[in-house]
Write a protein that holds these residues in place. Structure first.
Motif, mmCIF file in Angstrom:
data_model
loop_
_atom_site.group_PDB
_atom_site.id
_atom_site.type_symbol
_atom_site.label_atom_id
_atom_site.label_comp_id
_atom_site.label_asym_id
_atom_site.label_seq_id
_atom_site.Cartn_x
_atom_site.Cartn_y
_atom_site.Cartn_z
ATOM 1 N N THR A 81 1.854 -5.501 5.459
ATOM 2 C CA THR A 81 0.629 -6.105 6.510
ATOM 3 C C THR A 81 -0.575 -5.228 5.986
ATOM 4 O O THR A 81 -0.237 -4.085 5.504
ATOM 5 C CB THR A 81 1.387 -5.817 7.788
ATOM 6 O OG1 THR A 81 1.406 -4.616 7.942
ATOM 7 C CG2 THR A 81 2.615 -6.695 8.155
ATOM 8 N N PRO A 82 -1.737 -5.718 6.456
ATOM 9 C CA PRO A 82 -2.589 -4.902 6.292
ATOM 10 C C PRO A 82 -2.743 -3.572 7.172
ATOM 11 O O PRO A 82 -3.224 -2.474 6.667
ATOM 12 C CB PRO A 82 -4.070 -5.740 6.701
ATOM 13 C CG PRO A 82 -3.078 -6.972 7.435
ATOM 14 C CD PRO A 82 -1.851 -7.100 6.895
ATOM 15 N N GLU A 83 -2.261 -3.719 8.378
ATOM 16 C CA GLU A 83 -1.977 -2.520 9.216
ATOM 17 C C GLU A 83 -1.140 -1.401 8.650
ATOM 18 O O GLU A 83 -1.561 -0.174 8.370
ATOM 19 C CB GLU A 83 -1.364 -2.886 10.555
ATOM 20 C CG GLU A 83 -2.509 -3.939 11.460
ATOM 21 C CD GLU A 83 -2.474 -5.230 10.992
ATOM 22 O OE1 GLU A 83 -3.434 -5.769 11.527
ATOM 23 O OE2 GLU A 83 -1.395 -5.545 10.120
ATOM 24 N N ALA A 116 -0.895 3.609 5.486
ATOM 25 C CA ALA A 116 -0.502 4.512 4.375
ATOM 26 C C ALA A 116 -1.667 4.993 3.472
ATOM 27 O O ALA A 116 -1.383 6.270 3.212
ATOM 28 C CB ALA A 116 0.253 3.530 3.292
ATOM 29 N N VAL A 117 -2.716 4.572 3.361
ATOM 30 C CA VAL A 117 -3.861 5.014 2.590
ATOM 31 C C VAL A 117 -4.307 6.246 3.554
ATOM 32 O O VAL A 117 -4.805 7.188 3.074
ATOM 33 C CB VAL A 117 -4.915 4.126 2.502
ATOM 34 C CG1 VAL A 117 -6.258 4.682 1.915
ATOM 35 C CG2 VAL A 117 -4.518 2.830 1.630
ATOM 36 N N VAL A 160 4.475 -0.960 -3.823
ATOM 37 C CA VAL A 160 3.407 -1.660 -3.121
ATOM 38 C C VAL A 160 2.085 -0.807 -2.959
ATOM 39 O O VAL A 160 2.257 0.495 -2.174
ATOM 40 C CB VAL A 160 3.740 -2.056 -1.658
ATOM 41 C CG1 VAL A 160 2.281 -2.648 -0.973
ATOM 42 C CG2 VAL A 160 4.750 -3.144 -1.811
ATOM 43 N N LEU A 161 1.047 -0.906 -3.830
ATOM 44 C CA LEU A 161 -0.018 0.249 -4.015
ATOM 45 C C LEU A 161 -1.285 -0.568 -2.966
ATOM 46 O O LEU A 161 -1.500 -1.748 -2.992
ATOM 47 C CB LEU A 161 -0.561 0.263 -5.254
ATOM 48 C CG LEU A 161 0.449 0.777 -6.153
ATOM 49 C CD1 LEU A 161 -0.184 0.947 -7.626
ATOM 50 C CD2 LEU A 161 0.990 2.163 -5.892
ATOM 51 N N CYS A 162 -1.797 0.515 -2.331
ATOM 52 C CA CYS A 162 -2.750 -0.179 -1.216
ATOM 53 C C CYS A 162 -3.763 0.857 -1.387
ATOM 54 O O CYS A 162 -3.662 2.291 -1.589
ATOM 55 C CB CYS A 162 -2.377 0.055 0.152
ATOM 56 S SG CYS A 162 -0.949 -1.144 0.577
#
Length: 538
Positions: free
Chosen positions: A462-464, A469-470, A495-497
Motif C-alpha cells: 500500500t502507499p502508506e 518504509a522510506v 518491494v522497493l519504495c
C-alpha cells in the motif's frame, strides 16, 4: 600533485579522495585547467578505468574523488613479489591498452602512465589518474623549470618538450611492460633525470632489448619506437598481446601469482573491516546533518539545511585521522598505510539529511500554540472562567492517487564503463545514461547500484506502507556489485519504495533477477512492476 586518503560514502562504500597540494591550489590557471580536465575525465567511459565520481575546484583546497579499487599498485607488486610471469604481463598490457583506447577516444591523453597508476586487482588491472596531469603543466611550478610526469616513464617527446599525443601513452606502456616482466628498465637504473635523458635520445641510442622474453620483445620494439607514428595504436596492441598470450583480456581466473593474489584479497578484507568498524562507530554518535559542498553535486540531490562542510577543514575531534597514501614509489610500508585508517569526513555530497517533509513544520505551527491562560483579576476580583481555546484545525490527511500501476520495468546488467539510469516518474530506463542524471532515481554501473533518492524495502504494497518504509528504514545509497551478484542485496519478491525526484511515491516489485550470462561476478539485471502514486490532500 596531492595526498590520497581512503574515505567512504554515506552508503559505506570506499572512495579514494585526493587533496590537491596547496602550491597548485593557489594558482588560478591550475584551477581553471583542473576543472576542465576533471570534467573531461568524468566523461571517459571504458574498460578497467577507475572513474572520477566527484570533485570540487572552487574550494580552498581542490579535491577529486574516484572509486576505490582494493588492488596493489604495480610498482609495489614488483618491489615486494618480483617480476610478473610473462603471461600475466601480456594480459596486463592488453587490458591497459584497451583502457587507453577508451581514454584516447574521449580526447584525453593520460600523460603520466606509470606502474603506480596501475592497480592490480582480483578482476584485472585498473588505470587511475588519467588526464589529470595536464592541469599542472601551465602552473608557476612548471613554468619555472619543473615538469609534470614521472621521468622514468616519459616518452621522448615529453622529455624534449614536443607534442604529447596518444602515442606518448603507448611508449609509457611499453616501458611498464618491460619493468613488469623483468624488474629492469630498458634505459638503465640511474636516477630519474638520467633515465629521462636516455629516453629523450632514444632515436640516436635505442635501448638494448635482447634480455627480454622472446614473446615480449617484438611488442617492446614497436612500443618504444622513437617516432610516435611507428608505435601501435592501443587497440592493435591489445590484440597482439591477446594472441601472444593465448588468453582473453577479460579472463581473470587465476591471472595473478598466488602470493600476490593473496595480498590483494587481504587488502580488500582489511578495508572492508575498517569501513564496517567506522560505520558502526558512526551509528553510535549523535545524528548530524550534512549537505553537499557544491549545490550542483552531480551524484546526489538533497535539501540544503546547514553550513557546508569544507573538504579542507579538519575532521571532527572524535574522528580518526586518515593516513595519507604517498603518490610516489613507496614499497612495503605503503601496504599498511593504505589500510591503517578511514577518513570519517565523508566525500562531499555523499552524506546528508535524508529528506524532509515541509508539512511537518506547518503542522507544528498550526497545532503547537498553547491556549492563553487567565488568573485572578486586578484588585482581587474573583477568578473568571478561562475562555476555551480556539478550535485547532486538524492536520491534513495525506492520501495517494495512482499515476499508473504495475507497469513493467527492466533494468539490464551494465557492462564495464556503461551507465544505466532509471527515471521512475516517466518511467524510462536509459541504457546509455550519464552519472549525475538529476531526473533518475536509480543509477547502475558495473561497480555498484546507486539509489539517488532515499529507498527502502517495504513489507507491504500500500502507499502508506511504502512511505512508512522510506521514512523509517532506508537502504544504503549504494549497493556494491559483489552483494548484487551474490543475491545478498536484492532478490526476487523485494518491494522497493522511494519518493521520486518529482515528489511522487514509487513502488517497484522485483519479479525477476536476471544473470548477465557472462561470469558469476558480473552484476545481474532486474525485472519488475512499477507503481507510482502522486500525493494529494483530502
Amino acid at each position: 600533485m596531492g595526498t590520497v586518503y581512503l574515505s567512504r560514502t554515506r552508503g559505506n562504500q570506499p572512495v579514494a579522495l585526493k587533496m590537491i597540494r596547496r602550491e597548485y591550489a593557489g594558482d588560478g590557471e591550475f584551477r581553471r585547467r583542473f576543472q576542465q580536465e576533471v570534467q573531461a575525465a568524468q566523461q571517459v567511459r571504458g574498460y578497467h578505468l577507475v572513474p572520477v565520481v566527484d570533485h570540487d575546484t572552487a574550494g580552498e583546497q581542490p579535491w577529486l574523488a574516484s572509486e576505490y579499487v582494493p588492488g596493489i599498485p604495480l610498482d609495489e607488486a614488483v618491489d615486494v613479489h618480483g617480476p610478473l610471469p610473462t603471461a600475466t604481463t601480456l594480459q596486463l598490457v592488453a587490458c591497459v591498452a584497451r583502457a587507453l583506447d577508451a581514454v584516447h577516444t574521449a580526447g584525453v591523453v593520460h600523460r603520466d602512465l606509470k606502474p603506480g597508476n596501475i592497480l592490480l586487482g582480483s578482476d584485472g588491472p585498473w588505470v587511475i589518474d588519467f588526464g589529470i596531469a595536464r592541469a599542472a603543466e601551465s602552473t608557476r611550478l612548471t613554468r619555472s623549470g619543473g615538469f609534470i610526469g614521472t621521468p622514468q616513464f616519459m616518452s621522448p617527446e615529453q622529455g624534449t618538450g614536443g607534442e604529447v599525443t596518444p602515442a606518448s601513452d603507448v611508449f609509457s606502456l611499453g616501458l611498464i611492460a618491460a619493468v613488469a616482466a623483468t624488474g629492469r628498465h630498458p634505459y638503465g637504473s640511474g636516477g630519474g633525470l638520467a633515465v629521462a635523458t636516455q629516453i629523450a635520445n632514444t632515436a640516436q641510442r635505442p635501448p638494448d632489448l635482447s634480455g627480454y622474453p622472446d614473446v615480449l620483445r617484438p611488442l617492446l620494439e614497436r612500443c618504444l619506437a622513437a617516432t610516435p607514428a611507428a608505435r601501435p595504436a592501443p587497440a592493435e596492441l591489445a590484440e597482439l598481446c591477446e594472441r601472444a598470450s593465448g588468453r582473453s583480456s577479460r579472463d581473470w581466473a587465476g591471472w595473478l601469482p598466488a602470493p600476490l593474489a593473496a595480498q590483494v584479497g587481504e587488502r580488500s578484507r582489511a578495508v572492508r573491516r575498517l569501513l564496517d568498524q567506522e560505520a558502526a562507530a558512526t551509528r553510535q554518535r549523535p545524528a548530524a546533518t550534512y549537505v553537499p559542498t557544491r549545490a550542483d553535486n552531480p551524484l546526489h540531490q538533497a535539501p540544503t539545511r546547514s553550513a557546508p562542510f569544507r573538504p579542507g577543514a579538519p575532521p571532527p575531534a572524535e574522528a580518526a585521522m586518515p593516513v595519507p597514501v604517498p603518490d610516489g614509489t613507496g614499497t612495503k610500508r605503503r601496504v599498511y598505510l593504505a589500510i591503517a585508517a578511514v577518513a570519517l569526513a565523508a566525500v562531499a555530497g555523499t552524506a546528508w539529511s535524508l529528506y524532509g517533509d515541509s508539512d511537518h513544520g506547518a503542522e507544528s505551527e498550526a497545532g503547537g500554540h498553547k491556549a492563553p491562560t487567565t488568573g485572578a483579576g486586578a484588585q482581587g476580583t474573583p477568578k473568571s472562567k478561562a475562555p476555551s481555546a480556539p478550535a485547532t484545525k486538524p492536520p491534513a490527511v495525506k492520501t495517494y492517487e495512482p499515476l499508473f500501476k504495475n507497469r513493467p520495468l527492466t533494468i539490464g546488467s551494465p557492462g564495464t564503463g556503461e551507465v544505466i539510469t532509471a527515471d521512475l516518474d516517466t518511467p524510462k530506463v536509459n541504457p546509455n545514461g550519464e552519472i549525475g542524471d538529476h531526473a533518475a532515481e536509480i543509477q547502475y554501473i558495473y561497480q555498484y547500484l546507486t539509489f539517488r533518492t532515499a529507498t527502502a524495502k517495504s513489507t507491504g504494497t500500500t502507499p502508506e506502507a511504502c512511505r512508512q518504509a522510506v521514512d523509517s528504514a532506508p537502504l544504503p545509497s549504494e549497493l556494491p556489485n559483489n552483494d548484487l551478484a551474490q543475491g545478498k542485496a536484492l532478490k526476487k519478491g523485494d518491494v522497493l519504495c522511494t519518493v521520486t525526484s518529482q515528489g511522487n511515491l514509487a513502488m517497484l516489485r522485483l519479479t525477476a533477477v536476471v544473470s548477465s550470462g557472462e561470469t558469476s561476478f558480473d552484476p545481474p539485471g532486474y525485472q519488475g512492476l512499477l507503481t507510482v502514486w502522486k500525493r494529494a490532500t483530502g
